[in-house]
Write a protein that holds these residues in place. Structure first.
Motif, PDB file in Angstrom:
ATOM      1  N   ARG A   2     117.917   4.661  68.387  1.00 10.71           N
ATOM      2  CA  ARG A   2     116.490   5.011  68.442  1.00 10.71           C
ATOM      3  C   ARG A   2     115.756   4.340  67.298  1.00 10.71           C
ATOM      4  O   ARG A   2     116.215   4.302  66.169  1.00 10.71           O
ATOM      5  CB  ARG A   2     116.334   6.534  68.346  1.00 10.71           C
ATOM      6  CG  ARG A   2     116.684   7.216  69.649  1.00 10.71           C
ATOM      7  CD  ARG A   2     116.611   8.712  69.491  1.00 10.71           C
ATOM      8  NE  ARG A   2     115.286   9.147  69.056  1.00 10.71           N
ATOM      9  CZ  ARG A   2     115.051  10.376  68.607  1.00 10.71           C
ATOM     10  NH1 ARG A   2     116.016  11.247  68.512  1.00 10.71           N
ATOM     11  NH2 ARG A   2     113.829  10.709  68.245  1.00 10.71           N
ATOM     12  N   ASP A   4     112.855   5.175  66.066  1.00 12.63           N
ATOM     13  CA  ASP A   4     111.963   6.006  65.264  1.00 12.63           C
ATOM     14  C   ASP A   4     112.730   6.834  64.235  1.00 12.63           C
ATOM     15  O   ASP A   4     112.194   7.750  63.653  1.00 12.63           O
ATOM     16  CB  ASP A   4     111.111   6.899  66.171  1.00 12.63           C
ATOM     17  CG  ASP A   4     111.960   7.645  67.196  1.00 12.63           C
ATOM     18  OD1 ASP A   4     113.185   7.377  67.263  1.00 12.63           O
ATOM     19  OD2 ASP A   4     111.409   8.491  67.900  1.00 12.63           O
ATOM     20  N   LEU A   5     113.997   6.498  64.005  1.00  8.90           N
ATOM     21  CA  LEU A   5     114.745   7.202  62.968  1.00  8.90           C
ATOM     22  C   LEU A   5     114.810   6.360  61.694  1.00  8.90           C
ATOM     23  O   LEU A   5     114.771   5.136  61.750  1.00  8.90           O
ATOM     24  CB  LEU A   5     116.166   7.502  63.451  1.00  8.90           C
ATOM     25  CG  LEU A   5     116.286   8.530  64.583  1.00  8.90           C
ATOM     26  CD1 LEU A   5     117.749   8.718  64.956  1.00  8.90           C
ATOM     27  CD2 LEU A   5     115.658   9.867  64.201  1.00  8.90           C
ATOM     28  N   CYS A   6     114.912   7.053  60.589  1.00  8.57           N
ATOM     29  CA  CYS A   6     115.056   6.418  59.283  1.00  8.57           C
ATOM     30  C   CYS A   6     116.185   5.383  59.336  1.00  8.57           C
ATOM     31  O   CYS A   6     117.279   5.682  59.803  1.00  8.57           O
ATOM     32  CB  CYS A   6     115.364   7.501  58.255  1.00  8.57           C
ATOM     33  SG  CYS A   6     115.892   6.885  56.654  1.00  8.57           S
ATOM     34  N   GLU A   7     115.922   4.175  58.828  1.00 10.38           N
ATOM     35  CA  GLU A   7     116.928   3.107  58.896  1.00 10.38           C
ATOM     36  C   GLU A   7     118.125   3.377  57.987  1.00 10.38           C
ATOM     37  O   GLU A   7     119.174   2.780  58.167  1.00 10.38           O
ATOM     38  CB  GLU A   7     116.313   1.768  58.461  1.00 10.38           C
ATOM     39  CG  GLU A   7     115.281   1.211  59.413  1.00 10.38           C
ATOM     40  CD  GLU A   7     114.634  -0.055  58.872  1.00 10.38           C
ATOM     41  OE1 GLU A   7     114.061  -0.806  59.687  1.00 10.38           O
ATOM     42  OE2 GLU A   7     114.667  -0.300  57.643  1.00 10.38           O
ATOM     43  N   LYS A  10     119.578   7.399  59.401  1.00 10.96           N
ATOM     44  CA  LYS A  10     119.636   7.434  60.872  1.00 10.96           C
ATOM     45  C   LYS A  10     119.657   8.855  61.427  1.00 10.96           C
ATOM     46  O   LYS A  10     120.204   9.100  62.498  1.00 10.96           O
ATOM     47  CB  LYS A  10     120.856   6.652  61.384  1.00 10.96           C
ATOM     48  CG  LYS A  10     120.784   5.162  61.107  1.00 10.96           C
ATOM     49  CD  LYS A  10     121.936   4.454  61.789  1.00 10.96           C
ATOM     50  CE  LYS A  10     121.776   2.953  61.750  1.00 10.96           C
ATOM     51  NZ  LYS A  10     122.928   2.285  62.369  1.00 10.96           N
ATOM     52  N   ARG A  11     119.105   9.786  60.669  1.00  7.87           N
ATOM     53  CA  ARG A  11     119.048  11.170  61.133  1.00  7.87           C
ATOM     54  C   ARG A  11     117.614  11.682  61.145  1.00  7.87           C
ATOM     55  O   ARG A  11     117.171  12.291  62.113  1.00  7.87           O
ATOM     56  CB  ARG A  11     119.879  12.080  60.216  1.00  7.87           C
ATOM     57  CG  ARG A  11     121.361  12.007  60.435  1.00  7.87           C
ATOM     58  CD  ARG A  11     122.064  13.186  59.764  1.00  7.87           C
ATOM     59  NE  ARG A  11     121.759  13.240  58.339  1.00  7.87           N
ATOM     60  CZ  ARG A  11     122.512  12.653  57.404  1.00  7.87           C
ATOM     61  NH1 ARG A  11     123.599  12.010  57.734  1.00  7.87           N
ATOM     62  NH2 ARG A  11     122.185  12.741  56.126  1.00  7.87           N
ATOM     63  N   ASN A  12     116.891  11.440  60.060  1.00 11.14           N
ATOM     64  CA  ASN A  12     115.537  11.979  59.934  1.00 11.14           C
ATOM     65  C   ASN A  12     114.516  11.024  60.541  1.00 11.14           C
ATOM     66  O   ASN A  12     114.783   9.839  60.725  1.00 11.14           O
ATOM     67  CB  ASN A  12     115.194  12.183  58.452  1.00 11.14           C
ATOM     68  CG  ASN A  12     116.176  13.104  57.767  1.00 11.14           C
ATOM     69  OD1 ASN A  12     116.766  13.963  58.414  1.00 11.14           O
ATOM     70  ND2 ASN A  12     116.360  12.913  56.476  1.00 11.14           N
ATOM     71  N   GLU A  13     113.325  11.580  60.778  1.00 12.66           N
ATOM     72  CA  GLU A  13     112.246  10.726  61.273  1.00 12.66           C
ATOM     73  C   GLU A  13     111.704   9.849  60.156  1.00 12.66           C
ATOM     74  O   GLU A  13     111.870  10.155  58.972  1.00 12.66           O
ATOM     75  CB  GLU A  13     111.122  11.607  61.817  1.00 12.66           C
ATOM     76  CG  GLU A  13     111.618  12.439  62.962  1.00 12.66           C
ATOM     77  CD  GLU A  13     110.523  12.820  63.926  1.00 12.66           C
ATOM     78  OE1 GLU A  13     109.335  12.632  63.582  1.00 12.66           O
ATOM     79  OE2 GLU A  13     110.870  13.297  65.008  1.00 12.66           O
ATOM     80  N   CYS A  30     112.840   7.854  55.833  1.00 12.04           N
ATOM     81  CA  CYS A  30     112.380   9.226  55.634  1.00 12.04           C
ATOM     82  C   CYS A  30     112.034   9.379  54.146  1.00 12.04           C
ATOM     83  O   CYS A  30     112.401   8.527  53.325  1.00 12.04           O
ATOM     84  CB  CYS A  30     113.452  10.221  56.066  1.00 12.04           C
ATOM     85  SG  CYS A  30     114.921  10.283  55.023  1.00 12.04           S
TER      86      CYS A  30
END
Ligand SMILES: [Zn+2]
Length: 195
Positions: A2, A4-7, A10-13, A30
């Protein structure tokens, strides 16, 4: 994956777009990972995930600040690392082509152990993934690493693509394309292109 997740985690927006290292390819993070990035205090897996996309040669990720396994060398805040925060090792990724290609981007140099692991994979699948990674990124280091893999792993099986690259090449890639040419094209044809 996805987008739109923190690079990094990879968990937070994504909350922040950090442009200081590269305005053309900012980090999308994030708030927590952003703070850790600026304090040189990323966890190993966060450093690794960013290095896969941005290369480890960016200022905020480079080797004065992080070891090859992503351990922070000069953190400005304590880094708590649990087992799940560790970065993957070669042994863990070597049997999966995409994970191995990710790993290869995070290395400062393309060393023999990674080259040999890549050589064990199907040549056509490797070529196809290397090509799509080359065209999907604007990152110079990542593109160069893909051309290094052509030079050191694929050789003549990439000759068709190397010819295509010469038809429409960007001058900043002259050197990496030349390495690929030396191992992928017959000597005379390669030399004519470079000249
Ligand atoms: Zn994050």
């Amino acid at each position: 994956m996805r987008n739109d997740l923190c690079e990094a985690c990879k968990r937070n927006e994504i909350n922040v777009v950090e442009k200081s290292d590269d305005p053309n390819q900012p980090y999308k993070l994030c708030n927590q990972c952003h703070e850790r990035l600026l304090k040189y205090s990323l966890r190993p897996i966060e450093w690794y995930n960013l290095a896969v996309v941005h290369s480890p040669k960016k200022f905020l990720l480079h080797d004065d600040l992080y070891e090859e396994d992503g351990e922070a060398c000069q953190p400005e805040e304590d880094v708590f690392v649990t087992k799940k925060d560790k970065a993957p090792t070669l042994r863990a990724v070597r049997n999966d082509l995409e994970s191995l290609l990710d790993f290869s981007i995070t290395r400062w140099f393309l060393e023999d152990d990674v080259i040999n692991a890549l050589k064990k994979h199907n040549t056509q699948k490797t070529l196809s993934s290397v090509k799509s990674r080359f065209y999907e990124t604007e990152n110079y280091e990542v593109k160069s690493r893909m051309l290094e893999i052509v030079a050191d792993v694929l050789g003549t099986s990439a000759s068709g693509w190397v010819r295509e690259l010469w038809e429409n090449y960007d001058e900043e890639f002259l050197y990496p394309i030349s390495w690929a040419t030396a191992s992928s094209l017959p000597a005379e044809e390669g030399l004519n292109n470079i000249i």
